[in-house]
Write a protein that holds these residues in place. Structure first.
Motif: not given
Length: 114
Positions: A88-89, A91-92, A95-96
């Motif tokens: 998840e990190a 992915k974040d 995305a960022a």
């Protein structure tokens, strides 16, 4: 006189001990039978104690195995959760980064049009 008293005391002691050995025990068993019974009882006691110790050891081993399995499962669950959190990190972060790149590109395009 003292030697005579000591000799009489020793003779009396020997006589009493000798009579006591000849006398049958209250149960009617001989001394040998009592010793044999005591030896048999000691053998049974040792056997019972050994069996109890083996059972206690087996129980302790089972408990240790259960605790080890539980600890391994807990560690696996935590590792799985950590991997999910890392995913998840990532992915974040992706995305960022993509957002920052798009924003930077938009800024460059806007400046180029001016």
């Amino acid at each position: 006189m003292n030697k005579l008293l000591v000799a009489l005391g020793l003779a009396a002691t020997v006589a009493l001990v000798g009579c006591d050995k000849d006398k049958a025990p209250e149960t009617g068993a001989t001394t040998g039978e009592h010793l044999e019974g005591a030896a048999n009882q000691a053998g049974h006691d040792i056997s019972n104690t050994t069996s109890e110790a083996a059972n206690d050891t087996a129980t302790a081993m089972d408990n240790a195995a259960d605790a080890t399995a539980e600890a391994a499962n807990t560690a696996a669950d935590r590792a799985e959760n950590a991997a999910e959190d890392a995913k998840e990190a990532a992915k974040d972060a992706t995305a960022a980064t993509a957002g920052a790149v798009e924003n930077g590109a938009a800024n460059v395009k806007e400046r180029a049009q001016q």
